[in-house]
Design an enzyme around this catalytic site. Structure first.
Site, PDB file in Angstrom:
ATOM      1  N   HIS A 416     -10.821  -0.019  -7.750  1.00 58.11           N
ATOM      2  CA  HIS A 416     -10.601   0.038  -6.299  1.00 58.11           C
ATOM      3  C   HIS A 416      -9.914   1.338  -5.903  1.00 58.11           C
ATOM      4  O   HIS A 416     -10.387   2.084  -5.039  1.00 58.11           O
ATOM      5  CB  HIS A 416      -9.761  -1.160  -5.872  1.00 58.11           C
ATOM      6  CG  HIS A 416      -9.515  -1.252  -4.399  1.00 58.11           C
ATOM      7  ND1 HIS A 416     -10.139  -2.188  -3.615  1.00 58.11           N
ATOM      8  CD2 HIS A 416      -8.732  -0.530  -3.556  1.00 58.11           C
ATOM      9  CE1 HIS A 416      -9.747  -2.037  -2.359  1.00 58.11           C
ATOM     10  NE2 HIS A 416      -8.881  -1.031  -2.301  1.00 58.11           N
ATOM     11  N   GLU A 417      -8.792   1.630  -6.543  1.00 57.28           N
ATOM     12  CA  GLU A 417      -8.022   2.818  -6.177  1.00 57.28           C
ATOM     13  C   GLU A 417      -8.761   4.107  -6.508  1.00 57.28           C
ATOM     14  O   GLU A 417      -8.683   5.087  -5.760  1.00 57.28           O
ATOM     15  CB  GLU A 417      -6.654   2.805  -6.873  1.00 57.28           C
ATOM     16  CG  GLU A 417      -5.770   1.627  -6.520  1.00 57.28           C
ATOM     17  CD  GLU A 417      -5.558   1.460  -5.030  1.00 57.28           C
ATOM     18  OE1 GLU A 417      -5.714   2.428  -4.271  1.00 57.28           O
ATOM     19  OE2 GLU A 417      -5.233   0.333  -4.619  1.00 57.28           O
ATOM     20  N   HIS A 420     -11.095   4.960  -3.718  1.00 52.21           N
ATOM     21  CA  HIS A 420     -10.409   5.757  -2.695  1.00 52.21           C
ATOM     22  C   HIS A 420     -10.266   7.204  -3.165  1.00 52.21           C
ATOM     23  O   HIS A 420     -10.494   8.150  -2.406  1.00 52.21           O
ATOM     24  CB  HIS A 420      -9.006   5.199  -2.435  1.00 52.21           C
ATOM     25  CG  HIS A 420      -8.973   3.921  -1.671  1.00 52.21           C
ATOM     26  ND1 HIS A 420      -9.602   3.751  -0.459  1.00 52.21           N
ATOM     27  CD2 HIS A 420      -8.349   2.740  -1.935  1.00 52.21           C
ATOM     28  CE1 HIS A 420      -9.375   2.532  -0.015  1.00 52.21           C
ATOM     29  NE2 HIS A 420      -8.625   1.896  -0.899  1.00 52.21           N
TER      30      HIS A 420
END
Length: 629
Positions: A416-417, A420
């Site tokens: 997820h990170e 980003h």
């Protein structure tokens, strides 16, 4: 008028709602570090890539303050000529690039070492710098908006201002809703009043005290806001029921105060929208971000049309839990036993890189090198910020904060990170500073797309029926907690704003009825919507702190499902299109257009419908496995 790039994942739900028991089991094998100095260098991010010494940082802070004070020389001159406006925007950009770099450095340094008094001083120092910049640039947007339409039309057509066109158009979009200078000043002075409900809610929440309860082992445990959900994961239904009832009983004791606070927030939203001649607070919230209100309404309508699928899933949960009645306090109990084994961080990294191979070799290379070369801060210490986020400035590489404990949830958090981080990497590489700050509407798409690709890869390689069932259920839970639940919140938010706008009272009983009726609608007949759930709105801070925000979790999730499917179905053509038109786009075009160019049209209901098709296919697969002999 700042363009600080920040993406904090603390505002969104992690992909797999892994049980607290699993976290505790895995954490027993996780390395434990008491101080930051004990952590090996390869597991700490490298802030020296931003500044090699504090002295260098201090020089930049002083430079920003000097530039901020000098920037006022442009005041009153922006409308004089193309060159006057261009020079001001170039000076603004130069100042903000240094501002952002200094700001993130000081705050990230403190986030991983909050007990360090010298770093606390740096944080305080940089906040003063940031406040000065805000004060010295506050006049810019009102002055740009006040430039006559004909003159501004010529400015926007000027070749020299082409890099700033979208930036200027974003400001000008609210021009029809701008007021006289005197009225703008009056509304600005009243803004602390509009923010009061959020402050009151924060204090009120702290005043609510919860009793002790007995856990499944008969041990007394202090119930808190922090451990509420983890206690609802208990395998003992008595514990779940008691926790649920006493928690909401405590909130109900303050129901009138919570209702008055929420009512004041809604009144403020409607007042400011009406003062600017918007048709509604919804329109006032979405217009500045260039999102049509139809996107919000279509989300609610389309999810409502597919609620029978949600009801089917709830019926399956009831069957798999083997309970006579399924209550709201049963919703967090895992229905498929999980593998609690510890996953070393190096293995977790490899799982992510392997799971995202569908994004192509170049993406995978940058991803792997970033995790190897100072982008990520991995392990916890007592004075490190909790949770996970991605941050950075235009002139830095992306930085990711983790608190890795070795659960499968932690592995998905990496994906997820890094989603980003990769969006920030590609955007900053392609876009000029002024259009590099991608908006909230698209900020969670890349991250959740990564999670979906990782899930699909893991499922394709799952060896046992149990492993497949576990992954399928967690994927369905993500649909429930994001697409369905956040849309339920969005519908509630719309209902209370419309009720107040119509002149109706938002007392506690009225708010509770709206919420309970929606809960019954979303969860269906197989769920007992216990009367206590009518107070759940009082623990959702977004209702008190933001305005029409939560819908973006649902739209981002739906968009990410569509894009992940295109990557898996089309391969390289989809990857190239998504990278070029989305990951590299930043804020170079309206968010709806950016996503449309990438392959998903959020101005229609199609992405929500496609997400529902994926939900149904996943539900079918889990039902099939459950019913196998």
């Amino acid at each position: 008028m700042t363009a600080l790039t920040i993406t904090l994942t603390g505002i969104s739900a992690p992909f797999i709602p892994y049980s607290t028991q699993a976290v505790m089991a895995a954490a027993e094998n996780a390395p434990v570090y008491k101080t930051r100095a004990e952590i090996p260098a390869e597991y700490k991010w490298k802030l020296e890539h931003i500044y090699s010494t504090t002295k260098e940082w201090e020089q930049d802070v002083e430079k920003v303050e000097k530039l901020a004070n000098e920037f006022t020389k442009h005041q009153g001159k922006l409308g004089n000529s193309v060159q006057s406006l261009l020079q001001a925007l170039e000076d603004y950009t130069a100042m903000m690039r240094i501002n952002d770099k200094a700001y993130v450095y000081a705050n990230m340094a403190l986030d991983v070492n909050s007990g360090n008094s010298e770093l606390q001083k740096l944080s305080d120092r940089v906040e003063k710098m940031y406040t000065l910049v805000s004060e010295k640039t506050a006049w810019v947007q009102p002055e740009i908006v006040s430039i006559p339409d004909d003159k501004m039309k010529g400015f926007l057509a000027a070749k020299e201002l082409a890099p700033y066109k979208v930036f200027l158009e974003d400001m000008l979009r609210t021009k029809p809703y701008s007021l006289s200078k005197e009225m703008e000043e009056l509304l600005a002075k009243s803004s602390p009043l509009g923010n009061s409900p959020a402050n009151i809610y924060g204090m009120l929440s702290k005043d609510v005290k919860f009793p002790k309860i007995k856990d499944e082992n008969g041990k007394e445990v202090q119930l808190t806001r922090a451990n509420f959900v983890s206690l609802l994961e208990s395998k003992d239904q008595r514990v779940r029921k008691e926790v649920f009832e006493v928690y909401y009983k405590a909130l109900t004791g303050f129901q009138d105060s919570f209702a008055q606070t929420l009512g004041a927030k809604v009144k403020a939203d409607n007042f400011y929208a009406g003062a600017r001649k918007y048709n509604s607070a919804l329109e006032a919230s979405l217009t500045p971000n260039n999102i049509p209100t139809s996107v919000y309404n279509e989300l609610i309508d389309t999810v409502n049309e597919h609620l029978p699928l949600m009801h089917r899933y709830i019926a399956l949960k009831k069957k798999m839990l083997g309970v006579k009645e399924l209550h709201m306090y049963d919703i967090y109990v895992p229905i498929v036993p999980s593998d609690d084994k510890y996953i070393p961080y190096e293995d977790g990294k490899k799982m992510v890189v392997d799971g995202l191979k569908a994004m192509g070799d170049e993406y995978g290379k940058v991803l792997a090198e970033g995790m190897q070369n100072g982008w990520v801060d991995v392990y916890s210490t007592d004075d490190k910020r909790t949770g996970a986020y991605q941050w950075g400035a235009f002139d830095t590489h992306p930085y990711v904060l983790l608190n890795y404990q070795g659960t499968l949830d932690d592995v998905f958090t990496i994906a997820h990170e890094m989603g980003h981080a990769m969006q920030s990497y590609y955007t900053n590489k392609k876009q000029p500073y002024i259009s590099s700050n991608y908006p909230t509407f698209t900020a969670e798409v890349a991250s959740t797309m990564n999670e979906t690709l990782l899930f699909k890869s893991m499922y394709a390689n799952a060896k046992t029926k149990q492993e497949k069932m576990f992954l399928l259920n967690q994927y369905l839970e993500n649909f429930r907690s994001t697409l369905f639940r956040q849309t339920q919140f969005a519908e509630f938010e719309k209902a209370i704003h419309e009720k107040e706008q119509a002149g109706e009272s938002l007392n506690a009983e009225a708010i509770k009825k709206i919420y309970l009726d929606l809960n019954k609608k979303y969860y269906g007949k197989d769920m007992v919507s216990d009367e206590e759930i009518a107070m759940e709105w009082a623990r959702v801070s977004h209702f008190f702190n933001y305005r029409y925000y939560v819908y973006q979790y649902s739209t981002s999730f739906a968009a990410s499902q569509a894009l992940a499917k295109q990557v898996l179905d089309e391969g390289k053509p989809a990857v190239d299109r998504i990278r070029t038109n989305f990951l590299e786009a930043g804020n170079s075009a309206p968010p709806i257009e950016v996503l449309k160019a990438a392959g998903v049209d959020m101005s229609t209901s199609k992405p929500i419908e496609q997400a529902m098709e994926i939900f149904e296919e996943t539900l079918n697969e889990l039902e099939k496995l459950v019913n196998e002999k």
